[in-house]
Write a protein that holds these residues in place. Sequence first.
Motif, short mmCIF file in Angstrom:
data_model
loop_
_atom_site.label_atom_id
_atom_site.label_comp_id
_atom_site.label_asym_id
_atom_site.label_seq_id
_atom_site.Cartn_x
_atom_site.Cartn_y
_atom_site.Cartn_z
N TYR A 491 -38.85 11.82 9.54
CA TYR A 491 -39.96 11.28 10.34
C TYR A 491 -39.58 11.17 11.88
O TYR A 491 -40.11 11.49 12.74
N HIS A 495 -40.91 13.16 15.26
CA HIS A 495 -41.37 11.99 15.96
C HIS A 495 -40.42 11.24 17.18
O HIS A 495 -40.32 9.95 16.81
N LEU A 498 -40.33 7.71 18.41
CA LEU A 498 -40.07 6.45 17.84
C LEU A 498 -38.62 5.47 17.94
O LEU A 498 -38.60 4.45 17.46
N ARG A 538 -52.11 9.36 17.42
CA ARG A 538 -51.09 9.84 16.42
C ARG A 538 -49.82 9.15 16.87
O ARG A 538 -49.19 8.70 15.88
N ASP A 539 -49.50 8.73 18.22
CA ASP A 539 -48.18 8.28 18.51
C ASP A 539 -48.46 6.85 17.95
O ASP A 539 -47.30 6.16 17.62
N HIS A 542 -47.77 6.81 14.15
CA HIS A 542 -46.18 6.75 13.86
C HIS A 542 -45.55 5.41 14.38
O HIS A 542 -44.52 5.29 13.48
N PHE A 546 -43.75 3.55 11.38
CA PHE A 546 -42.54 3.36 11.36
C PHE A 546 -41.78 2.13 11.46
O PHE A 546 -40.68 1.57 10.74
#
Length: 845
Positions: A491, A495, A498, A538-539, A542, A546
């Motif tokens: 993940y 991304h 994160l 989307r960010d 995430h 996370f």
Amino acid sequence: MKDFDKDIACISSISRYFARLIKNEEYLEYMRTSYSKLFGKIDVEETLSFKVDDEKNFLKSIRVAKNKILMRLIFCDLKQMIQYEDVVDIYSYFADLVIQKTFAFYAESFNCKKENFYIIAMGKLGGQELNVASDIDLIFAHDNDTLDNQQGSELAKKIIYALENNDENGFVFHVDIRLRPHGSEGRLVPSLNFLEDYYLNYGREWERYAWIKHRVIVGDEDKISNLITPFVYRKYLDYKTISEIRNLKKLIKKDLNEKNKLNDIKLGVGGIREIEFIVQAIQLIRGGKNPHLRLKNTLASLQQIFYEKALDKEEFTNLKAAYIFLRNTEHRIQYLDNKQTHLIPANGDLDLLSQSYNLNSKEFITQLDKFRESINFQFVNFFKTENEHEGAIDHFHDSENKELVDNLTKSKRWNKLSIANQERIITLFKLLDEEIYVNKYKKDQKVFLKVYDLIETISSRSNYIAFFIEYADCFKSIIRFASNSSWIIEYIKKHPILIDDLLINHGDYEVDYSLLHDRTLDILLKLKSLDEQLDYLRDLKHKLIFQLAVLEIKGEIKLETVSDELSDIADFFINITIGFLKHKFSNDKLFESFAIVAYGKYGAKEMSYASDLDIVFLYKYAGHDKSEFINIAKKLSTWFSSYTNAGVLYDLDLALRPNGNNGLLVSSFDAFEKYQMEQAWLWEHQALSKARCCYGNEALTKRFNEIRNKVLTKPRRIQELKDEIFKMRQKMYSQHNPKEDSFDLKNDKGGLIDIEFLVQFFVLMYSTKHQNLLSNTGNLALINALEGYQLIKSEESTLLKKAYLLYRQEIHKLALNNQTNSLVDRGLMENLPHEVHQCFMSYLS
């Protein structure tokens, strides 16, 4: 007026500047008439409300106004009638107005309009935190086509002269114009085109820090902001900023040592600049991704940084208190003679400074040292040097790990990296090998390989490598995660943004979704392109997921909490997307007739990290055309399913709508009810038992619940229901090929589906009699209800709950290690699946 005379004498004893001016009858009368009044911005406006035509009187008037405002600030501050924030706000406001008034006085003679000329405040004035003896940092510019360089320069020189020429009434402000492109050698008034080209191609790192605080006093704020924001704020998380600010601080310290100014409360150890560096570093690192951090004022920025969890509560509280104390001290030093100094005075002047705090000099110095030590402790911790990590480990414990790294260093990709980045990556690999050795991670955990893959993936993104070097504890956290979960490492690889969240002090997972909704909607409306809006959502998703996964891997939250939160996160994104579309459609009434129903794991709040969303769109006919609701549904589907650089928001499954994929995208409530009552298959009623309204007003939610309850309480013959559910399960058995040594937690006999089908049988058969079975509260709560209604035995309830929890936990563990199937060693389950299947058969066969 005895108190007035006493107070004037008291302030005069602390401020020699005040004592000199109060001898002037005009100033004395001004202080007398304003003695008992509140002091605010309206007083600044009144003081500058004069109208004069000739230059001589204009220059005198703005100087007299400055002296009056400053005298009153000194008086009100030392008498504790106003706070630090009031002092800088009022004085910055005065500076704004006097600059604008001076521009207006001269602009007409140059045939210059305010929309064609720019005066940009930098530094303390830009941040609206001007100290009382500060000079002002200004940058001038002109529109590209309306004013030539000569005219612009002459106008700027007039303004500068008007502000800083010192006569019998003093001066208004010293003007520093060295922050412009090329400094003292650059054009005094460059064009906007020149500014854009300069910062795009030649702008230096320190100029990024300077432009954080820029504020347009004359001219179009949007034009300047659009021009300068891409230069100041990078689209990525900019951790190289830390080493660059560290180097800048070293140069300042060296300069202070040479000038013997270590008692400087602005630039010295534990001084104001160290707080500003911490704040600006966080702004530059994260401000590209988070527009809320792009504030000018230091205290406001500090508050926002705390809100964004980049500083914890203790750090924020300490820095805020220390900053206000140092800024107040700075003012009191400058009140003495109205000179721009930041040095702690000695002897009698130190006594006067201490007296302004009602302290003796020893008490004052003790308090000052305490604040400076606190600031420097946080500064050193934030900007700890790379050398703390380098050279500590000089070999690999595992030869296979070393061989893997050696092979990487011989690759073409490696040769494309900078020498500095290569050295940092080697340092990280050595630290990784050391952590595996110290913590005795097993070979089959493949910790080195997992983290190696992550580092190799991000190797060209030097900011993330720099982050791990700066924050070794965060890198060690990554290593711990790798020992527990392959999924979270993958993940992060997908991304890498994160990585920044490893710094956040997580604690309990608490999200104020109402507040987050308002902030997110505000950002979405400010972003200018659809791509930016989709990436931002989307960010954010995430990031939320996370943070949740980190807490689960640490063992700080349970599976049930994870599933609830994942469902709440999905609800949030449904609602924020609809909230944004409302603004775009500008038709609230349309959305008052629109609802979204969640099904499956999403509906039952039993989601996993990779769950898609099963949803159905419904509407209430209220004079709107169906095509309008179809348009909303399509827009939402696009926002969720479109693939961008940040991936998809959620995969949507719309197949549970009436008539499945052959049915209409949206259905009216009436059509939905008719279909469920007359045409739906039994499995659709089973699915409805796990459905809930995830978007819709109170009336629409009530309407859906009425339909759901009506369908679930529909009269049924018990044997027919048993037969139909059993045949459906038998068909699923026949299509599934069980493995001898493995147990499929979902599909095998005695697996999760057996439990769910059994619970759904009881809901469909007995909810008419037992209304609590209609509650969509999850399978565990329903099993408890079945036991309470004596529909199943106590030992059966215990068995089903034990199995259900164990199966879900094991499925979740598999998902955290990227296992796409649900297979575990059959021996680990012992006799549990057999007992569950026997229970299932006893009721449904």
